[in-house]
Design an enzyme around this catalytic site. Structure first.
Site, PDB file in Angstrom:
ATOM      1  N   HIS A   1      11.972  21.380 -23.598  1.00  0.00           N
ATOM      2  CA  HIS A   1      13.200  21.010 -22.872  1.00  0.00           C
ATOM      3  C   HIS A   1      13.799  22.174 -22.193  1.00  0.00           C
ATOM      4  CE1 HIS A   1      17.646  20.044 -22.321  1.00  0.00           C
ATOM      5  NE2 HIS A   1      17.007  18.794 -21.982  1.00  0.00           N
TER       6      HIS A   1
ATOM      7  N   VAL B   1      16.382  25.381 -22.868  1.00  0.00           N
ATOM      8  CA  VAL B   1      17.513  25.191 -23.440  1.00  0.00           C
ATOM      9  C   VAL B   1      17.795  24.099 -24.227  1.00  0.00           C
ATOM     10  CG1 VAL B   1      18.138  23.482 -21.567  1.00  0.00           C
ATOM     11  CG2 VAL B   1      19.952  24.829 -22.382  1.00  0.00           C
TER      12      VAL B   1
ATOM     13  N   GLY C   1      22.031  19.105 -25.083  1.00  0.00           N
ATOM     14  CA  GLY C   1      23.153  18.938 -25.342  1.00  0.00           C
ATOM     15  C   GLY C   1      23.618  17.792 -26.343  1.00  0.00           C
ATOM     16  N   CYS C   2      22.588  16.844 -26.310  1.00  0.00           N
ATOM     17  CA  CYS C   2      22.758  15.695 -27.117  1.00  0.00           C
ATOM     18  C   CYS C   2      22.567  16.078 -28.590  1.00  0.00           C
ATOM     19  CB  CYS C   2      21.902  14.633 -26.783  1.00  0.00           C
ATOM     20  SG  CYS C   2      20.060  14.843 -26.650  1.00  0.00           S
TER      21      CYS C   2
ATOM     22  N   ASP D   1      25.098  15.434 -31.734  1.00  0.00           N
ATOM     23  CA  ASP D   1      24.247  14.648 -32.919  1.00  0.00           C
ATOM     24  C   ASP D   1      24.649  15.422 -34.032  1.00  0.00           C
ATOM     25  OD1 ASP D   1      22.685  12.425 -33.485  1.00  0.00           O
ATOM     26  OD2 ASP D   1      21.666  13.925 -34.676  1.00  0.00           O
TER      27      ASP D   1
END
Length: 176
Positions: A75, A81, A84-85, A89
Site C-alpha cells: 500500500h 503509506v 488509514g483504515c 481499526d
C-alpha cells in the site's frame, strides 16, 4: 456510576499480554484482540477507569513503526503509506480491549464511528504511532458497549481523529 479500576488487571500491558488477549488467555469471556499482522498495537502504556477527558476512562497505546511492516509492501507500490483504515481499526481494537479490561465479556465488534478525519500519514520513516482514547460512555446492561473519542499521533504529531467510536461485546454473534 463509573467502575473503579479492576483490581485483577494492571494499568499497562506489553506485547506478550496483547498476544495472550488475541488467544483468549487474558480476560474471561470471548473478547480477543486480532493476532499477527492485524494487531495494530505493540503495548498499552496506560488504561484507567475514571480519568480522561470525560472522567469515564482513558487508554494510551503505541505501535512501533519500521519499514518492514507488511502494509508498506502493498500500500502502495512505490508510494508506501500505512492505510488509514488500519489506524482507525486500531482505535476500535483498543475500545474493545477497554471493555474487556473493565469487566465486559463477549466477542468484540466495531459498531461504527461518528466523524473521522485524516490530516497526515504514517510513512516507513516514522518511528512510533501513539493512540489516545477518551471513554465517553460505558454501558453494561443487556448490551455491553463503549463509546470513545480517539486520536492518533505519529512521532508526536496528531494525524487522525475519530469521534464516537462504538464497540460492543456480544455473547452471540449469530445474528450480528
Amino acid at each position: 456510576m463509573q467502575p473503579e479500576q479492576p483490581e485483577q488487571y494492571p494499568d499497562h500491558f506489553d506485547k506478550e499480554d496483547l498476544i495472550r488477549c488475541g488467544h483468549g488467555e487474558l480476560f474471561p469471556g470471548a473478547m480477543r484482540l486480532p493476532i499477527d499482522e492485524m494487531l495494530m498495537v505493540d503495548r498499552i502504556t496506560h488504561v484507567g477507569a475514571d480519568d480522561g477527558l470525560y472522567g469515564k476512562g482513558s487508554l494510551v497505546a503505541e505501535l512501533d513503526i519500521n519499514p518492514e511492516l507488511w502494509f508498506f509492501k502493498v500500500h502502495f507500490e512505490g508510494d508506501p503509506v500505512m492505510p488509514g483504515c488500519l489506524g482507525l481499526d486500531a482505535m476500535w481494537q483498543l475500545v474493545g480491549f477497554y471493555l474487556a479490561w473493565s469487566g465486559g465479556e463477549g466477542k468484540g465488534r466495531a459498531l461504527g464511528a461518528g466523524e473521522v478525519k485524516f490530516s497526515g500519514q504514517v510513512l516507513p520513516t516514522a518511528k512510533k504511532v501513539r493512540y489516545y482514547l477518551d471513554i465517553k460512555r460505558l454501558i453494561k446492561r443487556k448490551l455491553t458497549m463503549a463509546i470513545a473519542d480517539g486520536r492518533m499521533e505519529v512521532d508526536g504529531k496528531e494525524i487522525y481523529t475519530a469521534k464516537d467510536l462504538r464497540v460492543g461485546l456480544f455473547t452471540s454473534t449469530d445474528d450480528f
